[in-house]
Design an enzyme around this catalytic site. Structure first.
Site, PDB file in Angstrom:
ATOM      1  N   THR A  30       0.843  -1.192   0.000  1.00  0.00           N
ATOM      2  CA  THR A  30       0.000   0.000   0.000  1.00  0.00           C
ATOM      3  C   THR A  30       0.878   1.242   0.000  1.00  0.00           C
ATOM      4  O   THR A  30       2.015   1.203   0.477  1.00  0.00           O
ATOM      5  CB  THR A  30      -0.947   0.056   1.218  1.00  0.00           C
ATOM      6  OG1 THR A  30      -1.843   1.162   1.057  1.00  0.00           O
ATOM      7  CG2 THR A  30      -0.207   0.185   2.530  1.00  0.00           C
ATOM      8  N   GLY A  31       0.330   2.309  -0.499  1.00  0.00           N
ATOM      9  CA  GLY A  31       0.967   3.611  -0.403  1.00  0.00           C
ATOM     10  C   GLY A  31       0.050   4.574   0.343  1.00  0.00           C
ATOM     11  O   GLY A  31       0.357   5.742   0.517  1.00  0.00           O
ATOM     12  N   ASN A  32      -1.082   4.047   0.821  1.00  0.00           N
ATOM     13  CA  ASN A  32      -2.092   4.853   1.495  1.00  0.00           C
ATOM     14  C   ASN A  32      -1.682   5.099   2.944  1.00  0.00           C
ATOM     15  O   ASN A  32      -1.604   4.167   3.740  1.00  0.00           O
ATOM     16  CB  ASN A  32      -3.440   4.118   1.418  1.00  0.00           C
ATOM     17  CG  ASN A  32      -4.569   4.887   2.052  1.00  0.00           C
ATOM     18  OD1 ASN A  32      -4.478   5.356   3.180  1.00  0.00           O
ATOM     19  ND2 ASN A  32      -5.669   4.996   1.321  1.00  0.00           N
ATOM     20  N   LYS A  33      -1.420   6.364   3.286  1.00  0.00           N
ATOM     21  CA  LYS A  33      -0.928   6.689   4.634  1.00  0.00           C
ATOM     22  C   LYS A  33      -1.929   6.307   5.726  1.00  0.00           C
ATOM     23  O   LYS A  33      -1.535   5.953   6.837  1.00  0.00           O
ATOM     24  CB  LYS A  33      -0.540   8.167   4.733  1.00  0.00           C
ATOM     25  CG  LYS A  33      -1.708   9.128   4.698  1.00  0.00           C
ATOM     26  CD  LYS A  33      -1.270  10.563   4.863  1.00  0.00           C
ATOM     27  CE  LYS A  33      -2.496  11.462   4.890  1.00  0.00           C
ATOM     28  NZ  LYS A  33      -2.187  12.842   5.126  1.00  0.00           N
ATOM     29  N   LYS A  86      -4.041   3.706   5.671  1.00  0.00           N
ATOM     30  CA  LYS A  86      -3.924   2.259   5.857  1.00  0.00           C
ATOM     31  C   LYS A  86      -2.641   1.917   6.612  1.00  0.00           C
ATOM     32  O   LYS A  86      -2.640   1.041   7.471  1.00  0.00           O
ATOM     33  CB  LYS A  86      -3.958   1.531   4.507  1.00  0.00           C
ATOM     34  CG  LYS A  86      -5.311   1.578   3.830  1.00  0.00           C
ATOM     35  CD  LYS A  86      -5.270   0.859   2.486  1.00  0.00           C
ATOM     36  CE  LYS A  86      -6.597   0.957   1.763  1.00  0.00           C
ATOM     37  NZ  LYS A  86      -6.560   0.266   0.460  1.00  0.00           N
ATOM     38  N   ASP A  93      -8.437  -3.480   0.319  1.00  0.00           N
ATOM     39  CA  ASP A  93      -9.226  -2.668  -0.603  1.00  0.00           C
ATOM     40  C   ASP A  93     -10.498  -2.248   0.112  1.00  0.00           C
ATOM     41  O   ASP A  93     -11.054  -3.009   0.906  1.00  0.00           O
ATOM     42  CB  ASP A  93      -9.557  -3.437  -1.881  1.00  0.00           C
ATOM     43  CG  ASP A  93      -9.884  -2.485  -3.015  1.00  0.00           C
ATOM     44  OD1 ASP A  93      -8.940  -1.976  -3.635  1.00  0.00           O
ATOM     45  OD2 ASP A  93     -11.077  -2.228  -3.244  1.00  0.00           O
ATOM     46  N   ASP A 113     -14.843  11.796   2.514  1.00  0.00           N
ATOM     47  CA  ASP A 113     -14.371  11.954   3.894  1.00  0.00           C
ATOM     48  C   ASP A 113     -14.984  13.173   4.566  1.00  0.00           C
ATOM     49  O   ASP A 113     -15.172  13.187   5.778  1.00  0.00           O
ATOM     50  CB  ASP A 113     -12.845  12.066   3.934  1.00  0.00           C
ATOM     51  CG  ASP A 113     -12.146  10.800   3.469  1.00  0.00           C
ATOM     52  OD1 ASP A 113     -12.775   9.728   3.510  1.00  0.00           O
ATOM     53  OD2 ASP A 113     -10.975  10.896   3.059  1.00  0.00           O
TER      54      ASP A 113
END
Length: 190
Positions: free
Chosen positions: A12-15, A17, A70, A147
């Site tokens: 992942t690159g999602n901060k 997560k 996901d 969000d």
């Protein structure tokens, strides 16, 4: 090797997560490594299928056990759309656009997250989780369009306007898939 600390690569690159995983996995004897690689996303409304496909691809490419997460937003007013296409939905529509789409309709939304665990050469195992929320009547806070509208039960304002640590605590408590996976992995490692 039994009783050794397993290493898992979280693709992942999602901060968000990454922060969530760090918080949750700190409670377990698991060595978590983060790797940001592009994985193909299949066209499916099922987040489990998307996560499984991405995890299988990443495990093969990296040749190590991986997890991939996901997430999908299933708006009741839109027949479950956007589902796993949430990123594109948020990049295309403002908070105000989303409010127009649900005007006079149900504001209920289900957030589904699926963590998929894959070992090279094996079929992925999935750990799904979901939580209900509502679309707030007006956008608040800074961040992505959904969000700024997504309001969990027990909160008086949307996610983007809440203290980030409270949101992490909420995710930790209600999205059980990370803990379900950790328990599975430790039981398997025996």
């Amino acid at each position: 090797m039994k009783n050794s600390k397993p290493t898992i690569t979280f693709v992942t690159g999602n901060k968000h997560k990454i922060n969530s995983a760090k918080k949750i996995f700190a409670d377990y004897p698991i060595n978590l490594v983060f790797k940001n690689i592009e994985t193909p996303e299949i066209q499916s409304m099922d987040v489990s299928e998307v996560a499984k496909h991405s995890a299988k691809y990443a495990a093969k490419k990296l040749n190590v056990p991986v997890i991939v997460s996901d997430c999908g937003y299933y708006l009741e007013a839109l027949g479950g759309f956007p589902g796993p296409f949430a990123r594109y939905f948020q990049e295309s529509l403002s908070s105000e656009d989303i409010l127009k789409l649900v005007q006079g309709k149900s504001r209920n939304i289900i957030i589904k997250e699926c963590l998929a665990y894959a070992v090279p050469g094996q079929e992925p195992i999935i750990f799904p989780s979901e939580v209900g929320a509502v679309i707030a009547k007006k956008p608040e806070g800074k961040g992505l369009s959904v969000d700024r509208l997504l309001q969990y039960k027990g909160f008086d304002k949307p996610q983007a306007a809440c203290d980030y640590n409270k949101i992490l605590d909420f995710w930790d408590k209600h999205f059980t898939n990370y803990r379900d996976f950790a328990e599975y992995l430790l039981k398997k490692a025996g």
